[in-house]
Design a protein around this motif. Structure first.
Motif, short mmCIF file in Angstrom:
data_model
loop_
_atom_site.label_atom_id
_atom_site.label_comp_id
_atom_site.label_asym_id
_atom_site.label_seq_id
_atom_site.Cartn_x
_atom_site.Cartn_y
_atom_site.Cartn_z
N ILE A 10 43.63 68.80 60.82
CA ILE A 10 44.98 69.18 60.40
C ILE A 10 45.46 68.12 59.41
O ILE A 10 45.38 66.92 59.68
CB ILE A 10 45.95 69.27 61.59
N ASP A 11 45.92 68.58 58.28
CA ASP A 11 46.46 67.72 57.24
C ASP A 11 47.96 67.96 57.16
O ASP A 11 48.40 69.05 56.81
CB ASP A 11 45.79 68.06 55.90
N CYS A 12 48.73 66.94 57.53
CA CYS A 12 50.19 67.06 57.52
C CYS A 12 50.72 66.27 56.34
O CYS A 12 50.71 65.03 56.34
CB CYS A 12 50.75 66.52 58.83
N GLY A 13 51.19 66.97 55.33
CA GLY A 13 51.70 66.35 54.14
C GLY A 13 53.21 66.46 54.05
O GLY A 13 53.90 66.86 54.98
N THR A 14 53.72 66.12 52.88
CA THR A 14 55.16 66.13 52.65
C THR A 14 55.74 67.53 52.68
O THR A 14 56.87 67.74 53.12
CB THR A 14 55.46 65.46 51.30
N ASN A 15 54.95 68.51 52.21
CA ASN A 15 55.47 69.87 52.11
C ASN A 15 54.80 70.85 53.06
O ASN A 15 55.40 71.85 53.42
CB ASN A 15 55.32 70.39 50.68
N SER A 16 53.57 70.59 53.46
CA SER A 16 52.82 71.58 54.24
C SER A 16 52.06 70.93 55.38
O SER A 16 51.75 69.73 55.37
CB SER A 16 51.83 72.33 53.33
N VAL A 17 51.75 71.77 56.38
CA VAL A 17 50.84 71.40 57.47
C VAL A 17 49.73 72.43 57.45
O VAL A 17 49.98 73.63 57.58
CB VAL A 17 51.54 71.41 58.84
N ARG A 18 48.49 71.93 57.28
CA ARG A 18 47.36 72.85 57.09
C ARG A 18 46.27 72.59 58.11
O ARG A 18 46.05 71.45 58.51
CB ARG A 18 46.79 72.70 55.67
N LEU A 19 45.62 73.66 58.51
CA LEU A 19 44.58 73.62 59.53
C LEU A 19 43.27 74.19 58.99
O LEU A 19 43.27 75.21 58.29
CB LEU A 19 45.03 74.45 60.75
N LEU A 20 42.17 73.51 59.33
CA LEU A 20 40.84 74.07 59.11
C LEU A 20 40.04 73.84 60.38
O LEU A 20 39.88 72.70 60.83
CB LEU A 20 40.14 73.41 57.93
N ALA A 21 39.54 74.93 60.99
CA ALA A 21 38.64 74.86 62.14
C ALA A 21 37.29 75.38 61.68
O ALA A 21 37.21 76.36 60.92
CB ALA A 21 39.17 75.68 63.31
#
Length: 306
Positions: A10-21
């Motif tokens: 999970i990449d939690c940035g300033t604008n988005s939270v993204r998931l890759l499984a």
């Protein structure tokens, strides 16, 4: 120690939270799930130095959803990284505790240099036949990562304090921004790029990863709906990037929101991201190749390789 078969990042940035499984497959991986939530964690952080309660609530809601997905997929190992906003926030313990409660892992606040290196690995793994040296650009909400290198390794990398949210909040408050606001934002970007230590002219390939680059590709192609297959590997000319930046900077947010592929959480900041991309393009001698593979792919590869 054996390496896990199913992992997630999970990449939690300033604008988005993204998931890759993903699941291990033939030395690489097979994607199990990829998701994105625009939570604007960095709302006001540049001005106040702290996370806004509403931003934390939006981010925690995304974490709840991701936790349910990961349980359903049987993921064995998870890495949660936080980037620009978490590096800057004074009340980040509230963020750490909320994430740990929901996902069972403590967020890692990675450096801009590690963020750049992971994005570089993800992009070059997905598009390995690119001419070297390659410049990988990741325009986030709070910062922009730039990495120059090739298969032999990284020659130069930097993280600059300019991102789509940061630039919009600090320099481009108008709707649309005024000419003076745009000039001030350009000067700020140019000063950072000129002092970055990156030899832009050396790049034989220029990769753009992350939401700004992929959104600009969709707009340049005039896609009726976002199509990941058509975005990945697409090429956007520097002239088209300049045109998009000029258009978005002079268009009210309500009209930008009406564009077919525009996400509501990105409509107000895409003009700033386009401006950053355009200023990088002024220094690079090749057109932009857009990659859907980025920091998440680099994280997953690292987890699977142990």
């Amino acid at each position: 120690m054996t390496t896990p078969d199913r992992v997630a990042a999970i990449d939690c940035g300033t604008n988005s939270v993204r998931l890759l499984a993903a699941q291990a497959s033939d030395g690489g991986f097979t994607e199990l799930a990829r998701d994105l939530r625009l939570t604007r964690l960095g709302q006001g952080v540049d001005a106040t130095g702290e996370f806004h309660p509403d931003a934390l609530a939006r981010t925690f809601a995304a974490c709840d959803d991701y936790a349910a997905q990961l349980r359903g997929l049987g993921v064995e190992r998870l890495r949660f990284v936080a980037t620009s906003a978490a590096r800057d926030a004074g009340n980040r313990d509230a963020f750490f505790d909320g994430v740990a409660e929901r996902l069972g892992v403590t967020p890692e606040v990675i450096s801009g240099e590690e963020e750049a290196s992971l994005s570089f690995t993800g992009a070059l793994t997905a598009l390995p036949d690119a001419d070297a040296p390659a410049l990988v650009m990741d325009i986030g909400g709070g910062s922009t990562e730039l990495v120059l290198g090739g298969a032999e390794g990284i020659a130069a990398a930097t993280s600059l304090d300019m991102g789509s949210v940061r630039l919009r909040e600090r320099f481009l408050p108008g709707d649309p921004p005024s000419g003076d606001e745009i000039t001030e934002a350009i000067d700020y970007c140019d000063d950072l790029l000129d002092a970055s230590g990156i030899d832009f002219a050396a790049a034989r390939t220029w990769f753009g990863v992350g939401g700004t680059a992929t959104s600009l590709s969709a707009l340049a192609q005039e896609l009726p709906a976002y199509d990941r297959a058509r975005v990945h590997g697409s090429v956007v000319s520097r002239a088209d990037l300049d045109g998009l930046a000029g258009r978005l900077l002079t268009t009210p947010v309500a009209d930008v929101l009406g564009l077919p592929t525009m996400q509501p959480g990105r409509a107000d900041v895409i003009c700033a991201g386009a401006l950053i991309c355009s200023r990088v393009g002024q220094r690079v001698g090749v057109h932009l190749t857009v990659s859907e593979a980025d920091i998440l792919d680099g994280l997953v590869l690292g987890l699977l390789r142990g």
